[in-house]
Design a protein around this motif. Structure first.
Motif: not given
Lengths: 281, 248
Positions: A4-7, A15-21, A138-141, A245-247
């Protein structure tokens, strides 16, 4: 559970922003956290972290009341963190014996200022909670650009002056004789800590920053012979902690910041116990 | 008074930390290739003398010249080993990294260390017999090895004067003896000044003994007999020795 997380990562930009952060913050966190743990200035970092709330609260208040949308709370955080770092640094350089009192005062007064300003900001707001406990989802671009810029600044300075910072952290007196400006590098280190704290506030919030700053470096320290190794391992640990943690928090909808800290804490505990057992044998 | 080849010259120097004078009317000259030991009771002004020589403290009267200049300008030509009670024994740093710290300030301002810095560090490590331990963590070294490492760090500065503050504190006599052997070899190339709490193992290497207790008294080592030091210090010296043994 993880599918579900990878999806979500492939589907949702948040989610991409969160991972990158998490990855960007983890790099600065591992490098600067290693200095913090080696130099034993965790308490100073804690004071700076909590003072950040004051800056965020004021910036938030001004942006709402005077309708300045461009004034991001993170700018307030940067100013407050740097001001707290320089104040604590000057006090500890000039009057060593009163250092802890000043740190404690900055710690609590900073939070009080933040809470007052957020309370007086008109309209409904849930910002206090996200400042305190983080809101990586909630991290934005726009946030991400700011985080990336801070990250580059912190990592560049921390590595460029590696030899000086290492020498000053290890032996101040000798470094001074060698012509290293000890006061300057101590203040520079505290400013790096301040900027790293701001980066980490977006991930885990004001209250838990200190754990994310120190735990990866402390775990790494148990396996490292040099400061350099400690930094590399600490970066890896921070990135792993935030990513896991995110996963883990995604499917059950747990607060991501708290989950990251719990993972870091459990890892630290297990490694300590494991190491203790090995050396007891 | 200041000879051409003197490295340190103190002239009529007095110093106080704001209270009663710690040092009073000190005259002292240290020449090239000298091997001198500064001894005296606790609180007698030994470390103060060292800090004045490095320009870390300013005298209230008199003057100090280091290599003929004000000390602060030329202190990078001194290989200094501070008392290291304040160091963190668990600090994650390798032996090589510590020695390289001696290269800071030798025209090296920032960025990575150069090849010539590494070569100087290796040479210094060989001289104190720690070359094979260069990749070991600092935390794994014994007390004696740590002192040798700090001597290597001071030597890596390529100094003209080696100034060591209590290099042998808390070492057993055998290790202390080995350390003085190393210093004696380094003395072939540079002046060595050692601050010490203990005279017992010093005199066979040291050429001059500088006794500090507010004033300064200088003795060639050949003149030192059993009674000399207690004549100079009276009960103070015996008290220091008594404390030392009681603390062990």
């Amino acid at each position: 559970m993880f599918t579900e997380f990878f999806q979500a990562v492939t589907e949702y930009t948040f989610m991409q922003y969160a991972l990158l952060t998490g990855i960007l913050a983890g790099i600065a966190c591992g490098i600067v956290g290693t200095y913090v743990v080696a130099r034993r200035i965790t308490y100073i970092a804690g004071g700076i972290a909590h003072a950040v709330l004051g800056g965020m609260g004021i910036a938030f208040y001004i942006s709402v009341v005077y309708d300045l949308e461009k004034l991001h709370p993170l700018y307030g955080a940067i100013i407050a963190a740097l001001a707290a770092a320089v104040t604590i640094g000057l006090v500890s350089l000039r009057a060593r014996e009163r250092e802890d009192t000043v740190i404690g005062a900055i710690w609590a007064v900073g939070m009080a200022v933040g809470i007052l300003f957020i309370a007086r900001t008109p309209g409904y707001n849930e910002n206090l909670m996200s400042y305190l406990f983080g809101n990586i989802l909630m991290v934005s671009a726009a946030d991400l650009w700011l985080i990336g810029a801070l990250d580059i600044i912190v990592v560049f300075i921390a590595l460029f002056f590696y030899n000086q910072l290492q020498a000053v952290c290890f032996d101040e007196e000798f470094s001074r004789i060698r012509g290293v400006n000890v006061e300057f590098f101590y203040l520079l280190l505290l400013c790096l800590v301040a900027l790293t704290v701001v980066l980490l506030v977006t991930v885990v919030g004001v209250v838990m920053v200190i754990a994310l700053l120190t735990l990866p470096a402390a775990v790494a320290g148990l396996f490292s012979r040099t400061l350099r190794q400690n930094m590399i391992l600490a970066v890896i640990f921070s990135v792993v902690f935030t990513t896991f943690g995110l996963m883990i928090s995604y499917s059950p909808n747990l607060p991501a910041g708290a989950t990251i800290i719990i993972i870091a804490g459990i890892t630290y505990l297990l490694v300590m116990v494991g190491k203790g057992r090995l050396s007891a044998r | 008074m200041a000879e051409k080849n003197s490295i340190i010259v103190f002239e009529n120097l007095s110093f106080s930390y704001g209270g009663p004078p710690v040092l009073e009317d000190v005259n002292l000259t240290i020449g090239e290739r000298e091997f001198a030991c500064v001894v005296g009771p606790n609180g007698g002004g030994k470390t103060t003398l060292v800090k004045l020589a490095l320009g870390l403290l300013k005298p209230i009267a008199g003057s100090i010249r280091l290599f003929g200049k004000p000390p602060a300008e030329v202190r990078s030509r001194v290989g200094y080993m501070p008392q290291h009670v304040h160091l963190d024994p668990k600090f994650p740093v390798s032996v090589m990294d510590v020695v390289l710290m001696g290269r800071l300030g030798n025209g090296h301002s920032f960025g990575p260390y150069r090849q010539q810095d590494k070569l100087a560090a290796w040479t210094a490590l060989r001289e104190v017999g720690l070359f094979d331990s260069r990749n070991r963590p600092f935390a794994d070294l014994s007390g004696g090895q740590q002192r040798r490492l700090f001597i290597a760090r001071a030597v890596a500065c390529e100094p003209e004067l080696l100034l060591l503050d209590e290099p042998t504190a808390n070492l057993d006599p055998k290790v202390e003896q080995e350390l003085y052997q190393v210093l004696s070899e380094l003395n072939q190339r540079m002046a060595v000044v050692v601050v010490s709490h203990d005279m017992a193992f010093v005199s066979q290497f040291v050429k001059r003994v500088i006794c500090v207790k507010r004033g300064v008294h200088i003795h060639p080592t050949s003149e030192i007999r059993d009674g000399t030091l207690s004549e100079v210090f009276g009960t103070d010296l015996r008290m220091v020795r008594h404390d030392k043994h009681a603390g062990e």
